[in-house]
Design a protein around this motif. Structure first.
Motif, PDB file in Angstrom:
ATOM      1  N   PHE A 148       0.855  -1.195   0.000  1.00 51.94           N
ATOM      2  CA  PHE A 148       0.000   0.000   0.000  1.00 51.94           C
ATOM      3  C   PHE A 148       0.890   1.244   0.000  1.00 51.94           C
ATOM      4  N   PRO A 149       1.527   1.552  -1.137  1.00 50.85           N
ATOM      5  CA  PRO A 149       2.535   2.622  -1.179  1.00 50.85           C
ATOM      6  C   PRO A 149       1.995   4.015  -0.906  1.00 50.85           C
ATOM      7  N   ASP A 150       0.699   4.252  -1.152  1.00 46.42           N
ATOM      8  CA  ASP A 150       0.167   5.609  -1.024  1.00 46.42           C
ATOM      9  C   ASP A 150      -0.807   5.784   0.140  1.00 46.42           C
ATOM     10  N   THR A 151      -1.014   4.734   0.898  1.00 51.46           N
ATOM     11  CA  THR A 151      -1.992   4.789   1.993  1.00 51.46           C
ATOM     12  C   THR A 151      -1.404   5.499   3.212  1.00 51.46           C
ATOM     13  N   PRO A 152      -2.111   6.475   3.802  1.00 51.26           N
ATOM     14  CA  PRO A 152      -1.644   7.074   5.056  1.00 51.26           C
ATOM     15  C   PRO A 152      -1.637   6.020   6.172  1.00 51.26           C
ATOM     16  N   ILE A 153      -0.454   5.762   6.707  1.00 56.77           N
ATOM     17  CA  ILE A 153      -0.280   4.725   7.726  1.00 56.77           C
ATOM     18  C   ILE A 153       0.442   5.319   8.922  1.00 56.77           C
ATOM     19  N   ASP A 189      11.894   5.571   9.518  1.00 58.16           N
ATOM     20  CA  ASP A 189      11.862   6.805   8.727  1.00 58.16           C
ATOM     21  C   ASP A 189      11.715   6.524   7.231  1.00 58.16           C
ATOM     22  N   GLU A 190      12.234   5.409   6.769  1.00 61.45           N
ATOM     23  CA  GLU A 190      12.201   5.117   5.328  1.00 61.45           C
ATOM     24  C   GLU A 190      10.811   4.699   4.854  1.00 61.45           C
ATOM     25  N   LEU A 191       9.866   4.512   5.776  1.00 61.63           N
ATOM     26  CA  LEU A 191       8.556   3.970   5.414  1.00 61.63           C
ATOM     27  C   LEU A 191       7.486   5.048   5.230  1.00 61.63           C
ATOM     28  N   ASP A 192       7.858   6.315   5.379  1.00 62.49           N
ATOM     29  CA  ASP A 192       6.939   7.431   5.131  1.00 62.49           C
ATOM     30  C   ASP A 192       5.652   7.290   5.945  1.00 62.49           C
ATOM     31  N   LEU A 193       5.805   7.097   7.263  1.00 63.77           N
ATOM     32  CA  LEU A 193       4.645   6.998   8.147  1.00 63.77           C
ATOM     33  C   LEU A 193       4.119   8.380   8.500  1.00 63.77           C
ATOM     34  N   MET A 194       2.804   8.479   8.708  1.00 65.95           N
ATOM     35  CA  MET A 194       2.215   9.731   9.189  1.00 65.95           C
ATOM     36  C   MET A 194       2.797  10.112  10.543  1.00 65.95           C
ATOM     37  N   MET A 195       2.992   9.084  11.395  1.00 66.85           N
ATOM     38  CA  MET A 195       3.465   9.312  12.760  1.00 66.85           C
ATOM     39  C   MET A 195       3.743   7.978  13.427  1.00 66.85           C
ATOM     40  N   ILE A 196       4.502   8.022  14.513  1.00 70.71           N
ATOM     41  CA  ILE A 196       4.612   6.895  15.430  1.00 70.71           C
ATOM     42  C   ILE A 196       4.072   7.377  16.771  1.00 70.71           C
ATOM     43  N   GLU A 197       3.090   6.668  17.261  1.00 66.07           N
ATOM     44  CA  GLU A 197       2.373   7.107  18.457  1.00 66.07           C
ATOM     45  C   GLU A 197       2.939   6.460  19.713  1.00 66.07           C
ATOM     46  N   GLN A 198       3.270   7.295  20.680  1.00 61.13           N
ATOM     47  CA  GLN A 198       3.730   6.905  22.013  1.00 61.13           C
ATOM     48  C   GLN A 198       4.738   5.752  21.974  1.00 61.13           C
ATOM     49  N   PRO A 199       5.891   5.956  21.348  1.00 56.39           N
ATOM     50  CA  PRO A 199       6.869   4.869  21.320  1.00 56.39           C
ATOM     51  C   PRO A 199       7.512   4.572  22.674  1.00 56.39           C
ATOM     52  N   LEU A 200       7.679   5.609  23.510  1.00 51.95           N
ATOM     53  CA  LEU A 200       8.400   5.436  24.772  1.00 51.95           C
ATOM     54  C   LEU A 200       7.438   5.417  25.964  1.00 51.95           C
ATOM     55  N   ALA A 201       7.983   5.530  27.156  1.00 47.19           N
ATOM     56  CA  ALA A 201       7.227   5.300  28.390  1.00 47.19           C
ATOM     57  C   ALA A 201       5.949   6.121  28.467  1.00 47.19           C
ATOM     58  N   HIS A 202       4.951   5.544  29.111  1.00 49.44           N
ATOM     59  CA  HIS A 202       3.612   6.134  29.171  1.00 49.44           C
ATOM     60  C   HIS A 202       3.584   7.469  29.887  1.00 49.44           C
ATOM     61  N   ASP A 203       4.572   7.735  30.751  1.00 50.76           N
ATOM     62  CA  ASP A 203       4.577   8.980  31.522  1.00 50.76           C
ATOM     63  C   ASP A 203       5.720   9.899  31.119  1.00 50.76           C
ATOM     64  N   ASP A 204       6.301   9.649  29.947  1.00 53.54           N
ATOM     65  CA  ASP A 204       7.505  10.388  29.554  1.00 53.54           C
ATOM     66  C   ASP A 204       7.216  11.518  28.570  1.00 53.54           C
ATOM     67  N   ILE A 205       7.923  12.621  28.767  1.00 53.34           N
ATOM     68  CA  ILE A 205       7.953  13.722  27.794  1.00 53.34           C
ATOM     69  C   ILE A 205       9.397  14.028  27.399  1.00 53.34           C
ATOM     70  N   VAL A 206      10.341  13.862  28.330  1.00 56.52           N
ATOM     71  CA  VAL A 206      11.743  14.225  28.108  1.00 56.52           C
ATOM     72  C   VAL A 206      12.408  13.320  27.076  1.00 56.52           C
ATOM     73  N   ASP A 207      12.312  11.995  27.250  1.00 52.68           N
ATOM     74  CA  ASP A 207      12.960  11.078  26.305  1.00 52.68           C
ATOM     75  C   ASP A 207      12.336  11.156  24.915  1.00 52.68           C
ATOM     76  N   HIS A 208      11.060  11.446  24.862  1.00 55.74           N
ATOM     77  CA  HIS A 208      10.426  11.618  23.553  1.00 55.74           C
ATOM     78  C   HIS A 208      11.037  12.806  22.799  1.00 55.74           C
ATOM     79  N   ALA A 209      11.436  13.828  23.532  1.00 56.15           N
ATOM     80  CA  ALA A 209      12.095  14.966  22.888  1.00 56.15           C
ATOM     81  C   ALA A 209      13.432  14.542  22.284  1.00 56.15           C
TER      82      ALA A 209
END
Length: 372
Positions: free
Chosen positions: A183-188, A208-228
């Motif tokens: 699905f090369p053109d589908t927003p994923i 990054d090479e897969l042209d994703l819309m976003m990756i949601e909450q990859p790190l700890a559920h209570d984290d803001i610093v490491d996500h930065a």
């Protein structure tokens, strides 16, 4: 004018999902939750829905803690305070720390009651102006890649505007690569539900090479610093979900550049009033937002639709039609998706009628609390 709330009813429901929903935490087939009902002196009924799960895998809240907080703390606070407008509920509940899903379940019923008493839609009460909203679909982890590809193809043919896929270590890059190949053109987008750490940064950079819309909450559920730190190291936009419980959390995430997108869930942030404030702040700072789903039945789904009519909800949300999740919903008409869009109802309040027969059918217990 004071909202003359006379009764609060708690309907505890148990409903079976059409299909098991699997995330990095496990699978679930049935959903237990509360429908909250606020009734005023004129007999007008407003409805809300709790979104906490039976176990604390998403946040610390559960069905049982929701019941405890509503019954023993939040309803007594409503008894002791006059409510002029639904925005007042947030202030009334302030002495109770966290427990946002319990708060949102009651506040939602009061928002619906208010809109109905004013003879306006909930969307209008919130300041929304869209007549239609774009809809995406969330797909749980599937047994095989072929099963997943078939499901994606089915949902694309139904017109959904984007596909959300659950990932976890060992089930990420290769799966997403095959999906993108088909699905090369589908927003994923990929949803990790906090399954990674900064030690996985090399693996996350490969996405990054897969042209994703976003990756949601990859790190700890209570984290803001490491996500930065992670956002500075990858091109794919990070979307924060579990980390965001309040307007203050959003302010910090923006200041730290922890994300480029935010998933707003009414229950997670404590209600519609807080969600609207988060919307306004994100609009000021050009942060894209979308409305996430919590496997809601019809009442919660209707609240999500109303919230999504606000202008900064520029990305498709998770509010799919009732039939995607339930053989029978508790509202009529049920929520229907046509070519990836939902028409916003134009009737007062949430815009859908409660199917009292279905509500009774799925109710396993009921309590009534008198406020005066």
């Amino acid at each position: 004018m004071t909202l003359q709330i006379r009764q609060i009813k708690l309907h505890r429901l148990k409903m079976m999902l059409n299909n098991p929903f699997t995330t990095s935490f496990g699978s679930m087939q049935e959903k237990e939750f509360f429908i909250t009902e606020a009734i005023d002196a004129n007999g007008i009924r407003g409805f809300g829905e709790s979104v906490a799960f039976i176990s604390p895998w998403y946040t610390e809240e559960t069905v049982e803690t929701t019941h405890h907080m509503i019954k023993d703390f939040l309803i007594p606070l409503l008894r002791e305070n006059d409510i002029q407008h639904p925005n007042d509920v947030k202030e009334v509940f302030k002495p109770v720390k966290r427990n946002n899903m319990a708060k949102a379940a009651l506040e939602g019923a009061i928002w619906d009651l208010y809109a109905k008493s004013e003879t306006i839609t909930l969307s209008e009460a919130l300041g929304g102006n869209k007549k239609e909203i774009d809809v995406g679909i969330s797909i749980g982890i599937q047994p095989t890649i072929d099963d997943l590809l078939q499901k994606i193809d089915h949902h694309i043919n139904q017109g959904f505007k984007r596909i959300k896929l659950k990932i976890k270590p060992g089930h990420d890059y290769e799966m997403l690569r095959q999906v993108r190949q088909h699905f090369p053109d589908t927003p994923i987008m990929a949803d990790a539900n906090s399954a990674y750490t900064l030690q996985d940064i090399d693996q996350l950079q490969k996405l990054d090479e897969l042209d994703l819309m976003m990756i949601e909450q990859p790190l700890a559920h209570d984290d803001i610093v490491d996500h930065a730190k992670l956002q500075a190291a990858i091109q794919t936009p990070i979307c924060l979900d579990e980390s965001i419980h309040s307007l203050e959390d959003v302010q910090k995430a923006i200041e730290l550049n922890s994300c480029r997108i935010i998933n707003v869930k009414i229950g997670r942030v404590g209600g519609l009033s807080e969600a609207k404030q988060i919307h306004d702040l994100c609009r000021e700072n050009t942060i894209d937002i979308w409305c996430g789903g919590m496997l809601e039945a019809g009442v919660g789904r209707a609240h999500n639709i109303a919230l999504t009519t606000l202008p900064q909800f520029v990305l498709p949300g998770d509010t799919a039609g009732s039939s995607q999740y339930w053989e029978k919903d508790i509202i009529k008409p049920e929520v229907v998706v046509n070519d990836g869009m939902i028409t916003v109802p134009d009737k007062p309040g949430i815009g859908f009628e409660i199917d009292d027969e279905a509500l009774e059918r799925f109710t396993i217990s009921k309590e009534t609390f008198y406020l005066c």
